[in-house]
Write an enzyme that holds these catalytic residues in place. Structure first.
Site, PDB file in Angstrom:
ATOM      1  N   ASP A   1      49.337  -8.416  54.344  1.00 28.26           N
ATOM      2  CA  ASP A   1      49.333  -7.945  55.740  1.00 28.26           C
ATOM      3  C   ASP A   1      48.792  -6.522  55.862  1.00 28.26           C
ATOM      4  OD1 ASP A   1      51.525  -6.596  54.576  1.00 28.26           O
ATOM      5  OD2 ASP A   1      53.016  -7.403  55.970  1.00 28.26           O
TER       6      ASP A   1
ATOM      7  N   TYR B   1      44.821   0.999  48.228  1.00 26.37           N
ATOM      8  CA  TYR B   1      45.211  -0.375  47.882  1.00 26.37           C
ATOM      9  C   TYR B   1      44.763  -1.358  48.958  1.00 26.37           C
ATOM     10  CZ  TYR B   1      48.185  -4.494  48.092  1.00 26.37           C
ATOM     11  OH  TYR B   1      48.627  -5.776  48.227  1.00 26.37           O
TER      12      TYR B   1
ATOM     13  N   LYS C   1      42.041  -4.511  48.814  1.00 31.43           N
ATOM     14  CA  LYS C   1      42.357  -5.907  49.155  1.00 31.43           C
ATOM     15  C   LYS C   1      41.461  -6.401  50.292  1.00 31.43           C
ATOM     16  CE  LYS C   1      45.059  -8.365  47.617  1.00 31.43           C
ATOM     17  NZ  LYS C   1      44.949  -9.291  46.436  1.00 31.43           N
TER      18      LYS C   1
END
Ligand code: TYD
Length: 328
Positions: A117, A141, A145
Protein backbone atom coordinates in the site's frame (compact mmCIF):
# COMPACT_ATOMS: atom_id res chain seq x y z
CA UNK A 1 1.36 -27.05 -9.21
CA UNK A 2 5.10 -26.35 -8.83
CA UNK A 3 5.47 -22.74 -7.65
CA UNK A 4 8.62 -20.65 -7.32
CA UNK A 5 8.41 -18.65 -4.08
CA UNK A 6 11.11 -16.00 -4.01
CA UNK A 7 11.86 -14.68 -0.54
CA UNK A 8 10.26 -17.86 0.78
CA UNK A 9 12.48 -17.85 3.89
CA UNK A 10 11.19 -14.41 4.90
CA UNK A 11 8.16 -13.44 6.95
CA UNK A 12 5.22 -13.45 4.50
CA UNK A 13 6.99 -15.75 2.02
CA UNK A 14 7.41 -18.52 4.60
CA UNK A 15 3.71 -18.30 5.51
CA UNK A 16 2.98 -18.75 1.79
CA UNK A 17 5.28 -21.79 1.51
CA UNK A 18 3.44 -23.39 4.46
CA UNK A 19 0.15 -22.70 2.76
CA UNK A 20 1.26 -24.33 -0.51
CA UNK A 21 2.75 -27.33 1.32
CA UNK A 22 -0.47 -27.84 3.31
CA UNK A 23 -2.42 -27.98 0.04
CA UNK A 24 -0.02 -30.43 -1.60
CA UNK A 25 1.45 -27.90 -4.05
CA UNK A 26 5.20 -28.06 -4.66
CA UNK A 27 7.03 -25.00 -3.30
CA UNK A 28 10.46 -24.11 -4.66
CA UNK A 29 12.10 -21.42 -2.55
CA UNK A 30 14.69 -19.00 -3.94
CA UNK A 31 16.09 -16.85 -1.14
CA UNK A 32 19.30 -14.85 -0.74
CA UNK A 33 19.15 -15.26 3.04
CA UNK A 34 19.99 -11.64 3.76
CA UNK A 35 19.50 -10.39 7.33
CA UNK A 36 15.76 -11.13 7.50
CA UNK A 37 15.71 -14.44 5.61
CA UNK A 38 15.81 -17.37 8.00
CA UNK A 39 15.67 -21.05 7.16
CA UNK A 40 14.29 -21.72 10.63
CA UNK A 41 11.04 -20.17 9.32
CA UNK A 42 10.64 -23.27 7.11
CA UNK A 43 11.59 -25.94 9.62
CA UNK A 44 9.47 -29.05 9.14
CA UNK A 45 7.84 -27.63 5.98
CA UNK A 46 8.07 -29.59 2.72
CA UNK A 47 9.94 -27.47 0.10
CA UNK A 48 12.91 -27.38 -2.27
CA UNK A 49 15.47 -24.72 -1.35
CA UNK A 50 17.76 -22.67 -3.59
CA UNK A 51 20.14 -20.06 -2.16
CA UNK A 52 20.42 -17.12 -4.54
CA UNK A 53 19.60 -13.59 -5.61
CA UNK A 54 16.51 -12.78 -7.71
CA UNK A 55 18.66 -10.23 -9.58
CA UNK A 56 20.89 -13.10 -10.81
CA UNK A 57 19.38 -14.58 -14.01
CA UNK A 58 21.25 -17.89 -13.56
CA UNK A 59 20.02 -18.35 -10.00
CA UNK A 60 16.46 -17.62 -11.14
CA UNK A 61 16.67 -20.04 -14.09
CA UNK A 62 18.09 -22.81 -11.89
CA UNK A 63 15.42 -22.44 -9.22
CA UNK A 64 12.62 -21.84 -11.70
CA UNK A 65 13.09 -25.06 -13.66
CA UNK A 66 9.71 -26.72 -14.09
CA UNK A 67 7.77 -24.04 -12.19
CA UNK A 68 4.44 -23.01 -13.70
CA UNK A 69 4.15 -19.90 -11.54
CA UNK A 70 6.15 -17.51 -9.41
CA UNK A 71 5.11 -15.43 -6.41
CA UNK A 72 7.68 -12.71 -5.76
CA UNK A 73 8.05 -12.06 -2.02
CA UNK A 74 11.78 -11.30 -2.27
CA UNK A 75 12.33 -7.67 -1.35
CA UNK A 76 14.07 -5.22 0.86
CA UNK A 77 11.06 -4.08 2.89
CA UNK A 78 11.97 -1.84 5.80
CA UNK A 79 11.38 1.90 5.37
CA UNK A 80 13.89 2.92 8.06
CA UNK A 81 16.63 0.84 6.45
CA UNK A 82 15.81 2.41 3.07
CA UNK A 83 16.36 5.84 4.60
CA UNK A 84 19.76 4.72 5.95
CA UNK A 85 20.80 3.06 2.65
CA UNK A 86 18.54 3.08 -0.43
CA UNK A 87 20.81 1.37 -2.96
CA UNK A 88 20.11 -2.24 -1.97
CA UNK A 89 16.39 -1.51 -2.41
CA UNK A 90 16.87 -0.63 -6.06
CA UNK A 91 18.95 -3.77 -6.59
CA UNK A 92 16.39 -6.22 -5.22
CA UNK A 93 13.03 -4.48 -5.60
CA UNK A 94 13.63 -3.07 -9.10
CA UNK A 95 16.42 -5.02 -10.82
CA UNK A 96 15.43 -8.25 -9.07
CA UNK A 97 11.82 -7.82 -10.20
CA UNK A 98 12.91 -7.15 -13.77
CA UNK A 99 15.14 -10.26 -13.73
CA UNK A 100 12.25 -12.44 -12.53
CA UNK A 101 9.93 -10.93 -15.13
CA UNK A 102 12.46 -11.79 -17.83
CA UNK A 103 12.42 -15.40 -16.62
CA UNK A 104 8.60 -15.42 -16.65
CA UNK A 105 8.68 -14.03 -20.18
CA UNK A 106 10.97 -16.82 -21.37
CA UNK A 107 9.27 -19.64 -19.45
CA UNK A 108 5.66 -18.48 -19.83
CA UNK A 109 5.11 -18.80 -16.08
CA UNK A 110 2.22 -17.05 -14.30
CA UNK A 111 3.59 -14.24 -12.12
CA UNK A 112 2.35 -12.49 -8.98
CA UNK A 113 4.18 -9.44 -7.67
CA UNK A 114 3.75 -8.92 -3.93
CA UNK A 115 3.67 -5.16 -3.51
CA UNK A 116 2.51 -2.73 -0.85
CA UNK A 117 0.00 0.00 0.00
CA UNK A 118 2.99 2.32 0.49
CA UNK A 119 3.24 2.94 -3.27
CA UNK A 120 0.14 5.19 -3.02
CA UNK A 121 1.77 7.43 -0.42
CA UNK A 122 0.14 9.52 2.27
CA UNK A 123 -3.68 9.72 2.47
CA UNK A 124 -6.01 12.29 3.99
CA UNK A 125 -8.64 10.93 6.42
CA UNK A 126 -11.70 9.32 4.78
CA UNK A 127 -9.96 8.50 1.48
CA UNK A 128 -9.06 4.94 0.49
CA UNK A 129 -6.61 4.06 -2.28
CA UNK A 130 -7.96 2.29 -5.33
CA UNK A 131 -5.86 0.23 -7.68
CA UNK A 132 -5.82 2.83 -10.47
CA UNK A 133 -4.84 5.75 -8.22
CA UNK A 134 -1.56 7.50 -9.02
CA UNK A 135 1.60 6.21 -7.34
CA UNK A 136 3.10 8.77 -4.95
CA UNK A 137 5.77 6.90 -2.99
CA UNK A 138 7.37 8.82 -0.11
CA UNK A 139 10.30 6.65 1.01
CA UNK A 140 13.14 5.09 -0.99
CA UNK A 141 11.53 1.73 -0.13
CA UNK A 142 8.13 2.72 -1.50
CA UNK A 143 9.74 4.26 -4.59
CA UNK A 144 11.62 1.02 -5.30
CA UNK A 145 8.42 -1.04 -4.93
CA UNK A 146 6.53 1.38 -7.19
CA UNK A 147 9.28 1.03 -9.81
CA UNK A 148 8.95 -2.75 -9.54
CA UNK A 149 5.18 -2.52 -10.06
CA UNK A 150 5.72 -0.42 -13.18
CA UNK A 151 8.16 -3.00 -14.55
CA UNK A 152 5.47 -5.65 -14.06
CA UNK A 153 2.84 -3.63 -15.92
CA UNK A 154 5.28 -2.89 -18.77
CA UNK A 155 6.11 -6.61 -19.13
CA UNK A 156 2.40 -7.43 -19.33
CA UNK A 157 1.75 -4.82 -21.99
CA UNK A 158 4.91 -5.24 -24.08
CA UNK A 159 5.68 -8.96 -23.81
CA UNK A 160 2.34 -10.41 -22.74
CA UNK A 161 3.70 -11.79 -19.45
CA UNK A 162 0.78 -13.14 -17.37
CA UNK A 163 1.52 -11.03 -14.32
CA UNK A 164 -0.70 -9.51 -11.62
CA UNK A 165 0.13 -7.33 -8.62
CA UNK A 166 -1.13 -7.47 -5.04
CA UNK A 167 -0.76 -4.38 -2.82
CA UNK A 168 -1.06 -5.43 0.80
CA UNK A 169 -1.49 -3.49 4.01
CA UNK A 170 0.90 -3.73 7.00
CA UNK A 171 1.15 -7.42 7.72
CA UNK A 172 1.44 -9.01 11.17
CA UNK A 173 1.78 -12.52 12.55
CA UNK A 174 4.41 -15.01 13.69
CA UNK A 175 8.00 -15.06 12.35
CA UNK A 176 8.20 -11.34 11.50
CA UNK A 177 11.70 -9.91 11.83
CA UNK A 178 11.76 -7.67 14.91
CA UNK A 179 12.52 -4.42 13.07
CA UNK A 180 8.87 -3.73 12.18
CA UNK A 181 6.53 -1.98 14.63
CA UNK A 182 4.74 -4.99 16.12
CA UNK A 183 7.55 -7.52 16.59
CA UNK A 184 9.94 -4.73 17.65
CA UNK A 185 7.59 -3.43 20.32
CA UNK A 186 6.45 -6.86 21.50
CA UNK A 187 9.99 -8.21 21.87
CA UNK A 188 11.23 -4.95 23.43
CA UNK A 189 8.37 -5.11 25.95
CA UNK A 190 9.19 -8.76 26.74
CA UNK A 191 12.79 -7.65 27.40
CA UNK A 192 11.73 -4.60 29.44
CA UNK A 193 13.14 -2.18 26.83
CA UNK A 194 11.64 1.11 25.70
CA UNK A 195 9.07 1.34 22.89
CA UNK A 196 10.19 4.13 20.52
CA UNK A 197 7.05 5.72 19.02
CA UNK A 198 7.90 8.01 16.11
CA UNK A 199 6.48 11.52 16.55
CA UNK A 200 2.98 11.78 18.02
CA UNK A 201 2.10 8.15 17.18
CA UNK A 202 -1.12 9.22 15.49
CA UNK A 203 -0.06 7.78 12.15
CA UNK A 204 -2.60 5.27 10.83
CA UNK A 205 -1.84 1.87 9.35
CA UNK A 206 -4.09 -1.02 8.32
CA UNK A 207 -3.23 -4.37 9.87
CA UNK A 208 -3.57 -7.60 7.86
CA UNK A 209 -2.80 -11.11 9.18
CA UNK A 210 -0.04 -12.94 7.27
CA UNK A 211 -2.40 -15.88 6.57
CA UNK A 212 -5.10 -13.59 5.16
CA UNK A 213 -2.46 -11.84 3.07
CA UNK A 214 -1.24 -15.19 1.72
CA UNK A 215 -4.79 -16.34 0.96
CA UNK A 216 -5.21 -13.19 -1.14
CA UNK A 217 -1.95 -13.79 -3.01
CA UNK A 218 -2.89 -17.40 -3.72
CA UNK A 219 -6.32 -16.36 -4.99
CA UNK A 220 -4.78 -13.77 -7.31
CA UNK A 221 -2.23 -16.32 -8.53
CA UNK A 222 -5.03 -18.72 -9.45
CA UNK A 223 -7.90 -16.42 -10.47
CA UNK A 224 -6.49 -12.92 -10.94
CA UNK A 225 -6.31 -11.27 -14.35
CA UNK A 226 -2.96 -10.47 -15.96
CA UNK A 227 -2.25 -6.74 -15.90
CA UNK A 228 -4.56 -6.20 -12.92
CA UNK A 229 -3.68 -4.88 -9.47
CA UNK A 230 -5.48 -6.08 -6.31
CA UNK A 231 -5.42 -4.22 -2.99
CA UNK A 232 -5.40 -6.36 0.18
CA UNK A 233 -6.70 -4.29 3.09
CA UNK A 234 -6.69 -4.64 6.86
CA UNK A 235 -8.03 -2.97 10.03
CA UNK A 236 -7.12 0.66 10.68
CA UNK A 237 -5.41 1.64 13.93
CA UNK A 238 -3.23 4.52 15.08
CA UNK A 239 0.29 3.44 16.05
CA UNK A 240 -0.22 4.73 19.57
CA UNK A 241 -3.34 2.53 19.96
CA UNK A 242 -1.35 -0.49 18.82
CA UNK A 243 1.40 0.45 21.26
CA UNK A 244 -1.01 0.68 24.21
CA UNK A 245 -2.50 -2.72 23.33
CA UNK A 246 0.99 -4.23 23.26
CA UNK A 247 1.67 -2.70 26.69
CA UNK A 248 -1.55 -4.26 28.02
CA UNK A 249 -0.98 -7.67 26.43
CA UNK A 250 2.61 -7.95 27.65
CA UNK A 251 1.74 -6.52 31.08
CA UNK A 252 4.56 -3.96 31.10
CA UNK A 253 4.54 -0.44 32.51
CA UNK A 254 3.24 2.22 30.09
CA UNK A 255 6.27 4.26 31.15
CA UNK A 256 8.26 2.21 28.60
CA UNK A 257 6.55 4.19 25.82
CA UNK A 258 8.88 6.88 24.51
CA UNK A 259 7.90 9.44 21.85
CA UNK A 260 11.06 9.89 19.80
CA UNK A 261 12.24 11.84 16.74
CA UNK A 262 9.98 11.10 13.80
CA UNK A 263 10.91 9.10 10.68
CA UNK A 264 11.96 11.35 7.78
CA UNK A 265 9.16 11.70 5.21
CA UNK A 266 6.82 9.68 7.45
CA UNK A 267 3.45 8.93 5.81
CA UNK A 268 0.52 9.80 8.11
CA UNK A 269 -1.98 7.29 6.83
CA UNK A 270 -2.48 4.37 4.46
CA UNK A 271 -5.90 2.86 3.73
CA UNK A 272 -6.96 0.53 0.95
CA UNK A 273 -10.18 -0.01 -0.95
CA UNK A 274 -10.09 -3.79 -1.51
CA UNK A 275 -13.53 -4.24 -3.11
CA UNK A 276 -11.95 -5.64 -6.27
CA UNK A 277 -10.26 -8.50 -4.40
CA UNK A 278 -13.46 -9.22 -2.45
CA UNK A 279 -15.25 -9.63 -5.80
CA UNK A 280 -12.80 -12.47 -6.53
CA UNK A 281 -14.01 -14.10 -3.27
CA UNK A 282 -11.48 -12.98 -0.62
CA UNK A 283 -12.34 -11.89 2.88
CA UNK A 284 -10.09 -11.86 5.96
CA UNK A 285 -10.48 -14.57 8.63
CA UNK A 286 -8.38 -13.00 11.36
CA UNK A 287 -9.32 -9.89 13.26
CA UNK A 288 -6.39 -7.79 14.46
CA UNK A 289 -8.40 -6.07 17.17
CA UNK A 290 -10.13 -9.16 18.57
CA UNK A 291 -7.68 -12.07 18.49
CA UNK A 292 -4.95 -11.38 15.94
CA UNK A 293 -2.67 -9.18 18.02
CA UNK A 294 -3.22 -11.28 21.16
CA UNK A 295 -2.19 -14.48 19.34
CA UNK A 296 0.83 -12.75 17.82
CA UNK A 297 2.01 -11.51 21.23
CA UNK A 298 1.56 -15.07 22.57
CA UNK A 299 3.66 -16.44 19.71
CA UNK A 300 6.56 -14.10 20.55
CA UNK A 301 6.21 -14.91 24.23
CA UNK A 302 6.42 -18.65 23.50
CA UNK A 303 9.17 -18.43 20.88
CA UNK A 304 12.04 -16.55 22.46
CA UNK A 305 14.39 -19.12 20.94
CA UNK A 306 13.34 -17.78 17.51
CA UNK A 307 13.89 -14.06 18.16
CA UNK A 308 16.57 -13.88 20.84
CA UNK A 309 19.40 -15.01 18.51
CA UNK A 310 18.15 -12.53 15.88
CA UNK A 311 18.33 -9.64 18.31
CA UNK A 312 22.09 -10.04 18.66
CA UNK A 313 24.59 -9.68 15.79
CA UNK A 314 23.63 -7.60 12.74
CA UNK A 315 20.41 -6.51 14.43
CA UNK A 316 22.29 -4.80 17.27
CA UNK A 317 24.26 -2.62 14.82
CA UNK A 318 21.08 -1.63 13.03
CA UNK A 319 19.28 -0.93 16.31
CA UNK A 320 22.12 1.33 17.49
CA UNK A 321 22.14 3.23 14.22
CA UNK A 322 18.39 3.67 14.10
CA UNK A 323 17.54 4.22 17.78
CA UNK A 324 20.58 5.11 19.94
CA UNK A 325 20.37 8.87 19.25
CA UNK A 326 16.56 8.80 19.42
CA UNK A 327 16.55 7.16 22.85
CA UNK A 328 19.60 9.04 24.24
P1 TYD B 1 6.67 -0.29 10.13
O1 TYD B 1 6.36 -1.52 10.89
O2 TYD B 1 8.10 0.07 9.89
O3 TYD B 1 5.87 -0.40 8.75
P2 TYD B 1 5.60 0.73 7.61
O4 TYD B 1 6.60 1.80 7.73
O5 TYD B 1 5.78 -0.09 6.41
O6 TYD B 1 4.18 1.20 7.82
O7 TYD B 1 5.98 0.94 10.85
C1 TYD B 1 4.61 0.96 11.11
C2 TYD B 1 4.29 2.29 11.73
O8 TYD B 1 4.91 2.35 13.03
C3 TYD B 1 4.84 3.48 10.95
O9 TYD B 1 3.92 4.55 11.03
C4 TYD B 1 6.12 3.83 11.68
C5 TYD B 1 5.80 3.44 13.12
N1 TYD B 1 6.98 3.01 13.90
C6 TYD B 1 7.30 3.65 15.12
O10 TYD B 1 6.59 4.58 15.56
N2 TYD B 1 8.42 3.24 15.80
C7 TYD B 1 9.22 2.24 15.34
O11 TYD B 1 10.24 1.93 16.01
C8 TYD B 1 8.87 1.59 14.12
C9 TYD B 1 9.72 0.47 13.57
C10 TYD B 1 7.74 2.01 13.43
Amino acid sequence: MRVLVTGGAGFIGSHFVKRLAAKGDEAVVLDRLTYSGNRANLEGVEHEFHHGDIADPEAVAAAGTGCAAVANFAAETHVDRSILGPREFVHTDVLGTQTLLEWARESGARYVQVSTDEVYGDLEPNIRSREDDPLRPSSPYAAAKAAGDLQVLAYVRTYGVRASITRGANTFGSHQYPEKLIPLFVTNALEGLELPVYGDGKQVREWLHADDHCAAIELVLRDGEPGEVYNVGGEEFENIEVTHRIVELTGVDAGLIRHVEDRAGHDRRYALDDAKLRTLGWSPRHSFGETGLTETVEWYRANRDWWEPIKSGEYREYYERQYAHRLA
